[in-house]
Design a protein around this motif. Structure first.
Motif, PDB file in Angstrom:
ATOM      1  N   ALA A   1       0.834  -1.208   0.000  1.00  0.00           N
ATOM      2  CA  ALA A   1       0.000   0.000   0.000  1.00  0.00           C
ATOM      3  C   ALA A   1       0.865   1.253   0.000  1.00  0.00           C
ATOM      4  O   ALA A   1       0.570   2.230  -0.702  1.00  0.00           O
ATOM      5  CB  ALA A   1      -0.938  -0.014   1.205  1.00  0.00           C
ATOM      6  N   GLN A   2       1.958   1.237   0.763  1.00  0.00           N
ATOM      7  CA  GLN A   2       2.875   2.380   0.786  1.00  0.00           C
ATOM      8  C   GLN A   2       3.589   2.540  -0.549  1.00  0.00           C
ATOM      9  O   GLN A   2       3.767   3.654  -1.045  1.00  0.00           O
ATOM     10  CB  GLN A   2       3.902   2.207   1.907  1.00  0.00           C
ATOM     11  CG  GLN A   2       4.914   3.349   2.010  1.00  0.00           C
ATOM     12  CD  GLN A   2       4.266   4.673   2.355  1.00  0.00           C
ATOM     13  OE1 GLN A   2       3.453   4.742   3.286  1.00  0.00           O
ATOM     14  NE2 GLN A   2       4.592   5.732   1.617  1.00  0.00           N
ATOM     15  N   MET A   3       3.982   1.418  -1.155  1.00  0.00           N
ATOM     16  CA  MET A   3       4.630   1.469  -2.460  1.00  0.00           C
ATOM     17  C   MET A   3       3.703   2.089  -3.502  1.00  0.00           C
ATOM     18  O   MET A   3       4.126   2.923  -4.318  1.00  0.00           O
ATOM     19  CB  MET A   3       5.045   0.059  -2.891  1.00  0.00           C
ATOM     20  CG  MET A   3       6.175  -0.530  -2.063  1.00  0.00           C
ATOM     21  SD  MET A   3       6.205  -2.350  -2.088  1.00  0.00           S
ATOM     22  CE  MET A   3       6.384  -2.685  -3.825  1.00  0.00           C
ATOM     23  N   ILE A   4       2.446   1.697  -3.486  1.00  0.00           N
ATOM     24  CA  ILE A   4       1.488   2.252  -4.443  1.00  0.00           C
ATOM     25  C   ILE A   4       1.295   3.745  -4.209  1.00  0.00           C
ATOM     26  O   ILE A   4       1.225   4.537  -5.157  1.00  0.00           O
ATOM     27  CB  ILE A   4       0.153   1.489  -4.359  1.00  0.00           C
ATOM     28  CG1 ILE A   4       0.333   0.058  -4.876  1.00  0.00           C
ATOM     29  CG2 ILE A   4      -0.941   2.206  -5.145  1.00  0.00           C
ATOM     30  CD1 ILE A   4      -0.877  -0.839  -4.687  1.00  0.00           C
ATOM     31  N   GLN A   5       1.251   4.130  -2.941  1.00  0.00           N
ATOM     32  CA  GLN A   5       1.125   5.557  -2.636  1.00  0.00           C
ATOM     33  C   GLN A   5       2.341   6.327  -3.141  1.00  0.00           C
ATOM     34  O   GLN A   5       2.212   7.386  -3.766  1.00  0.00           O
ATOM     35  CB  GLN A   5       0.965   5.766  -1.131  1.00  0.00           C
ATOM     36  CG  GLN A   5       0.852   7.240  -0.729  1.00  0.00           C
ATOM     37  CD  GLN A   5       0.704   7.420   0.778  1.00  0.00           C
ATOM     38  OE1 GLN A   5       0.030   6.645   1.448  1.00  0.00           O
ATOM     39  NE2 GLN A   5       1.352   8.453   1.309  1.00  0.00           N
ATOM     40  N   ASP A   6       3.539   5.802  -2.858  1.00  0.00           N
ATOM     41  CA  ASP A   6       4.767   6.460  -3.320  1.00  0.00           C
ATOM     42  C   ASP A   6       4.785   6.590  -4.839  1.00  0.00           C
ATOM     43  O   ASP A   6       5.138   7.641  -5.393  1.00  0.00           O
ATOM     44  CB  ASP A   6       5.992   5.673  -2.866  1.00  0.00           C
ATOM     45  CG  ASP A   6       6.431   5.996  -1.444  1.00  0.00           C
ATOM     46  OD1 ASP A   6       5.895   6.957  -0.860  1.00  0.00           O
ATOM     47  OD2 ASP A   6       7.318   5.285  -0.919  1.00  0.00           O
ATOM     48  N   LEU A   7       4.426   5.524  -5.519  1.00  0.00           N
ATOM     49  CA  LEU A   7       4.515   5.521  -6.981  1.00  0.00           C
ATOM     50  C   LEU A   7       3.429   6.382  -7.614  1.00  0.00           C
ATOM     51  O   LEU A   7       3.667   7.020  -8.652  1.00  0.00           O
ATOM     52  CB  LEU A   7       4.435   4.086  -7.499  1.00  0.00           C
ATOM     53  CG  LEU A   7       5.666   3.235  -7.156  1.00  0.00           C
ATOM     54  CD1 LEU A   7       5.400   1.773  -7.462  1.00  0.00           C
ATOM     55  CD2 LEU A   7       6.900   3.721  -7.905  1.00  0.00           C
ATOM     56  N   THR A   8       2.266   6.420  -7.011  1.00  0.00           N
ATOM     57  CA  THR A   8       1.215   7.306  -7.508  1.00  0.00           C
ATOM     58  C   THR A   8       1.643   8.759  -7.365  1.00  0.00           C
ATOM     59  O   THR A   8       1.427   9.584  -8.267  1.00  0.00           O
ATOM     60  CB  THR A   8      -0.103   7.043  -6.763  1.00  0.00           C
ATOM     61  OG1 THR A   8      -0.463   5.661  -6.889  1.00  0.00           O
ATOM     62  CG2 THR A   8      -1.229   7.891  -7.329  1.00  0.00           C
ATOM     63  N   ASP A   9       2.260   9.074  -6.222  1.00  0.00           N
ATOM     64  CA  ASP A   9       2.815  10.423  -6.041  1.00  0.00           C
ATOM     65  C   ASP A   9       3.885  10.703  -7.087  1.00  0.00           C
ATOM     66  O   ASP A   9       3.919  11.782  -7.687  1.00  0.00           O
ATOM     67  CB  ASP A   9       3.427  10.566  -4.645  1.00  0.00           C
ATOM     68  CG  ASP A   9       2.391  10.636  -3.537  1.00  0.00           C
ATOM     69  OD1 ASP A   9       1.196  10.827  -3.844  1.00  0.00           O
ATOM     70  OD2 ASP A   9       2.773  10.478  -2.363  1.00  0.00           O
ATOM     71  N   ALA A  10       4.773   9.726  -7.296  1.00  0.00           N
ATOM     72  CA  ALA A  10       5.866   9.911  -8.248  1.00  0.00           C
ATOM     73  C   ALA A  10       5.339  10.123  -9.658  1.00  0.00           C
ATOM     74  O   ALA A  10       5.879  10.936 -10.421  1.00  0.00           O
ATOM     75  CB  ALA A  10       6.808   8.715  -8.198  1.00  0.00           C
ATOM     76  N   GLN A  11       4.303   9.392 -10.031  1.00  0.00           N
ATOM     77  CA  GLN A  11       3.691   9.584 -11.359  1.00  0.00           C
ATOM     78  C   GLN A  11       3.284  11.042 -11.565  1.00  0.00           C
ATOM     79  O   GLN A  11       3.485  11.611 -12.645  1.00  0.00           O
ATOM     80  CB  GLN A  11       2.455   8.703 -11.514  1.00  0.00           C
ATOM     81  CG  GLN A  11       2.709   7.260 -11.871  1.00  0.00           C
ATOM     82  CD  GLN A  11       1.392   6.519 -12.028  1.00  0.00           C
ATOM     83  OE1 GLN A  11       0.525   6.558 -11.162  1.00  0.00           O
ATOM     84  NE2 GLN A  11       1.239   5.849 -13.145  1.00  0.00           N
ATOM     85  N   ALA A  12       2.684  11.627 -10.538  1.00  0.00           N
ATOM     86  CA  ALA A  12       2.196  13.003 -10.648  1.00  0.00           C
ATOM     87  C   ALA A  12       3.335  14.023 -10.617  1.00  0.00           C
ATOM     88  O   ALA A  12       3.253  15.071 -11.259  1.00  0.00           O
ATOM     89  CB  ALA A  12       1.203  13.287  -9.522  1.00  0.00           C
ATOM     90  N   LEU A  13       4.397  13.701  -9.886  1.00  0.00           N
ATOM     91  CA  LEU A  13       5.500  14.649  -9.728  1.00  0.00           C
ATOM     92  C   LEU A  13       6.467  14.640 -10.899  1.00  0.00           C
ATOM     93  O   LEU A  13       7.062  15.674 -11.219  1.00  0.00           O
ATOM     94  CB  LEU A  13       6.269  14.322  -8.447  1.00  0.00           C
ATOM     95  CG  LEU A  13       5.550  14.589  -7.126  1.00  0.00           C
ATOM     96  CD1 LEU A  13       6.297  13.934  -5.971  1.00  0.00           C
ATOM     97  CD2 LEU A  13       5.418  16.098  -6.884  1.00  0.00           C
TER      98      LEU A  13
END
Length: 457
Positions: A187-199
């Motif tokens: 769940a944390q990995m998905i959150q990190d990667l979703t943030d990274a996609q946007a950034l």
């Protein structure tokens, strides 16, 4: 994690801007994955301007690079890809091949990945306080750090299972974090990667695709969704990359692993003139083939499949019937720039991810279309499938051929599909069910009294 491990073994210097200047590089250029000195400068002092934060990010990438050779050479032995004929000469190689590792066996995965995580957390902590960074630089660096942290955890959970989820650079806190359920880490990995996609933008921030862009984060998300059996999101993520127009499949399999390949989504910078593990796989002309591809893998390829001709090579003389991986062809340094970098994510894998996700949703026609795109590049006959199970079996074989010896992905595939014991026990009588996860070494357990050993060790 053990406090003194982090402070001594696991810490890299973060402030290396002076060294980078001496090498003639800048924040916009490719990172040099050289070992970094061991002294540590506090984030509040060092990481307060564009130059220092980008230099610190180079250290985080370097930590990932340092783990790559061991990941490949041991990962292929864990599974059914490669047989090391000289395994008896090394305890750790023999244990990898027989899956008999124990609490004394250290492949450096845990140490190096947590070193990278520490570095990314240090940068992220620095970004969270007032600073003089240019907003675009801060945004880019944050996205890359979140991607790198997720990548390290992706590797760790696939090797060890319930590892500590560390989201701080505070050693007093991180050294006491217990095992975290894999589901929480995912769940944390998905959150990190979703943030990274946007950034992160679609454009790469440096040459040679050695730093992450938005599609790099998406590629890892696709893998994670596949592992999570979230077929809808796995298909969506891979489709985003396939339809982006940024990547294409080279028509020649020999062009897939060169530095400038149009298929590469992310690769590791190479400072040696050759990929680090290539000398392990590629024998000298007059020597024995020590890392031999197993017959079960070789026999999957059809006679006209270019991957067999271009990515597999036979030994010479007495070793003429022994075959070794030949995706990377430079055994030693060459003159000028390196021609090959280690490819971590590439477009063909995204087609295979989408094919599997589609097959799991019973879209057999769409799944076949994706697999056959890859087979067409290899001049292999197009596949047909008679059922969902037949399609999934064909995808498994296609992954074995297309992704052979890449990042130990076959080991991860066996474990995520629950086939590890059934596939490996016939080849390895020493294999037991506990071996799907590596043990924590005695040193790691002594360092963190809250950490529980994996079952069976």
């Amino acid at each position: 994690m053990k406090q003194n491990i982090i402070q001594s073994k696991l810490r890299y210097v973060i402030f290396i801007f002076t060294a980078i200047l001496l090498l003639g590089l800048s924040a916009c250029n490719k990172f040099v994955a050289t070992p970094i000195p061991t002294n540590v400068i506090a984030a509040s002092v060092a990481l307060n301007n564009d130059a220092s934060i980008v230099a610190a990010l180079a250290g985080a990438y370097a930590s990932v690079n340092n783990t790559a050779p061991s990941t490949i050479t041991n990962g292929v032995l864990f599974s059914d890809e490669v047989l090391a004929t000289n395994a008896a000469s090394s305890t750790t190689i023999l244990q990898a091949q027989q899956n008999t590792y124990d609490v004394t066996t250290d492949y450096d995965f845990y140490k190096n990945y947590y070193q990278a995580i520490y570095n990314t957390n240090l940068i992220l902590d620095a970004l969270a306080v007032p600073n003089t960074l240019t907003p675009d630089v801060a945004k880019q660096v944050k996205g890359e750090c979140e991607f790198l942290r997720a990548f390290c955890y992706y590797r760790l959970i696939n090797y060890f299972g319930n590892v500590p989820l560390v989201l701080t650079s505070n050693v007093a806190v991180s050294s006491k974090i217990p095992n975290t359920p894999v589901s929480q880490t995912i769940a944390q990995m998905i959150q990190d990667l979703t943030d990274a996609q946007a950034l992160l933008p679609a454009a790469y921030p440096s040459a040679d695709r050695v730093r992450a862009n938005t599609y790099t984060a998406t590629a890892l998300l696709a893998r994670i969704y596949l592992q999570k059996k979230d077929w809808i999101n796995a298909e969506a993520a891979s489709t985003t990359i396939i339809n982006s127009g940024t990547y294409t499949l080279p028509t020649d399999p020999n062009a897939v692993f060169i530095k400038g390949s149009t298929e590469t989504i992310w690769q590791l910078y190479n400072i040696n003139g050759f990929v680090n593990f290539a000398p392990t796989f590629i024998p000298l002309p007059t020597t024995t083939v020590f890392y031999q591809l197993r017959p079960g893998l070789i026999n999957l390829f059809g006679a006209n499949d270019l991957r067999k001709a271009d990515w597999i090579k036979a030994g010479t003389d007495a070793a003429a019937n022994d075959y070794y991986p030949y995706k990377y062809k430079a055994r030693l340094a060459t003159t000028g720039d390196s021609t090959e970098y280690e490819v971590m994510f590439r477009l063909a894998e995204q087609y295979l991810i989408r094919a599997e996700a589609r097959a799991q949703q019973n879209n057999i026609a769409g799944s076949l279309a994706d697999v056959n795109v890859i087979r067409a590049r290899a001049k292999a006959d197009a596949l047909i499938a008679t059922s969902q199970d037949d399609m999934l079996s064909k995808i498994e074989n296609e992954r074995r051929m297309e992704l052979m010896t890449e990042e130990g992905l076959r080991w991860f595939d066996l474990n995520r599909t629950g086939k590890t014991y059934a596939e490996l026990f016939p080849l390895k009588p020493t294999f037991t069910a506990k071996a799907v996860l590596l043990p924590y070494t005695t040193e790691i357990l002594l360092a963190n009294p809250f950490l529980i050993q994996n079952s069976g060790y």
